[in-house]
Design an enzyme around this catalytic site. Structure first.
Site, short mmCIF file in Angstrom:
data_model
loop_
_atom_site.label_atom_id
_atom_site.label_comp_id
_atom_site.label_asym_id
_atom_site.label_seq_id
_atom_site.Cartn_x
_atom_site.Cartn_y
_atom_site.Cartn_z
N SER A 57 45.06 47.46 32.92
CA SER A 57 45.31 45.91 33.16
C SER A 57 44.12 45.28 33.94
O SER A 57 43.95 44.00 33.99
CB SER A 57 46.49 45.80 33.82
OG SER A 57 46.78 46.56 34.84
N HIS A 96 46.82 44.88 41.03
CA HIS A 96 46.45 43.56 40.44
C HIS A 96 45.86 42.48 41.45
O HIS A 96 46.10 42.92 42.40
CB HIS A 96 47.65 42.91 39.68
CG HIS A 96 47.94 43.56 38.29
ND1 HIS A 96 48.83 43.19 37.59
CD2 HIS A 96 47.18 44.47 37.75
CE1 HIS A 96 49.17 43.80 36.41
NE2 HIS A 96 47.97 44.82 36.18
N ASP A 123 52.32 37.98 36.51
CA ASP A 123 52.89 39.39 36.46
C ASP A 123 54.43 38.98 36.57
O ASP A 123 55.00 39.81 36.82
CB ASP A 123 52.50 40.04 37.58
CG ASP A 123 51.19 40.66 37.35
OD1 ASP A 123 50.58 40.81 36.20
OD2 ASP A 123 50.52 41.43 38.46
#
Lengths: 180, 167
Positions: A57, A96, A123
């Protein structure tokens, strides 16, 4: 038989004093590894100073199998930082980037929204149900350093436990049979 | 003493040490690069400005972003992550940072760019404080290395403001 024969012979020839020495040596190796890990925890302020990237990701910045070094200080979280966070109900922490930050005037509490660089959407869908923001206690650390590929060792060992046992066995045998 | 295992171990240890050393040197060499990035951002249009049904202000705007980040690239740079955030204060929050646009720059040639684009992420306030609000637009960059330490910096541009009325 060569090498294997020698190994068997050397195991047979172990005397009790030697055996104790080997056990102590093995113990020293294990404990020093533990000491290093715990010391890193103290220095970096996070419960896992090193994490392995498991998903794509954050590609192409971080690929699966890369490792990240984390650091956690009292300094406030800011947009753009790559944070590692835990979500209630998920075992595996996520790495992230913070894209939105709202910090309270009086309490200093933060609302953080994250997104993977390679993902199309933020998210919120990954968070627990009804959760729209990450707070300070969800965040384990921020990524400050990067090393490619090294994490494959742990990925392979987690996914193929047999290799882990072979490796541990081989190392153990090596320690026992080595005669300095 | 000079068994196969002993030699293999010595070779492996040396190889790993050498590799770690080279990685450390490569990362350290980033410190000596000369950096003079520049950026300029203009608001071309406020496309939409309204209060959502649950009370938060939302703005949609078109930005003209020009930047030259070529000097940030070194031989140890894998990519640069660049983003523009609106930053402002409200009575409730001492800091609001809302990312409006971002991009990944994989090669040096693309690091000098000019783009006109409406916000990629929704610009939503926590509350309804945006009418007439003065805010900063900050161009942040995050240099992601091939190996070693990551670093980040920003250029803050101030003096932007939103209209006094919804539209």
């Amino acid at each position: 038989m060569g090498w294997i024969g020698e190994t068997v012979d050397s195991i047979k020839s172990i005397k009790i004093r030697q055996l104790v020495t080997q056990v102590v040596t093995l113990g020293m190796i294990v404990t020093s590894a533990l000491i290093i890990w715990k010391a890193l925890m103290c220095v970096t302020g996070t419960e896992s100073p090193v994490v392995v990237v498991l998903s794509g990701s954050m590609e192409p910045g971080f690929k699966r199998g890369d490792i990240l070094f984390l650091h956690m200080t009292k300094e406030p979280i800011r947009a753009g930082e790559i944070v590692v966070f835990n979500v209630d109900g998920r075992d595996i922490p996520i790495v992230h980037r913070a894209i939105k930050v709202h910090e309270r005037e009086n309490t200093g509490e933060v609302d953080v929204l994250t997104k993977g660089d390679n993902n199309d959407i933020d998210d919120i869908g990954l968070y627990a149900e009804g959760q729209f923001w990450l707070h300070r206690h969800h965040i384990m650390g921020r990524a400050i350093g990067f090393l490619p590929y090294v994490g494959w060792v742990t990925i392979i060992m987690t996914e193929q436990p047999i290799i882990k046992y072979i490796l541990i066995g081989a190392l153990g045998l090596l320690v026992i049979t080595s005669k300095d | 003493m000079h068994s196969f295992g002993y030699r293999a171990n010595a070779l492996l240890t040396f190889a790993v040490t050498a590799l770690a050393f080279i990685c450390a040197i490569a990362s350290f060499s980033d410190k000596f690069s000369n950096q003079n990035p520049s950026a300029e951002i203009q608001i071309l249009n406020i496309n939409r400005f309204k209060k959502q049904s649950h009370g938060n202000d939302e703005v949609s705007l078109t930005l003209d972003i020009a930047a030259d980040l070529q000097s940030l690239f070194t031989w140890n740079t894998k990519q640069i992550f660049v983003f523009v955030a609106a930053e402002y204060e409200t009575p409730k929050n001492s800091l609001n940072q809302v990312s409006l646009w971002d991009a990944i720059i994989p090669v040096k040639e693309n690091a000098k760019f000019r783009i006109q684009i409406s916000n990629k992420y929704r610009f939503i306030d926590q509350g309804h404080n945006l009418r007439g609000k003065e805010f900063n637009l900050t161009l942040h960059w995050h240099v992601m290395p091939k190996t070693g330490k990551m670093f980040a910096d920003k250029i803050v541009m101030s003096g932007y403001s939103l209209p006094d009325a919804y539209r």
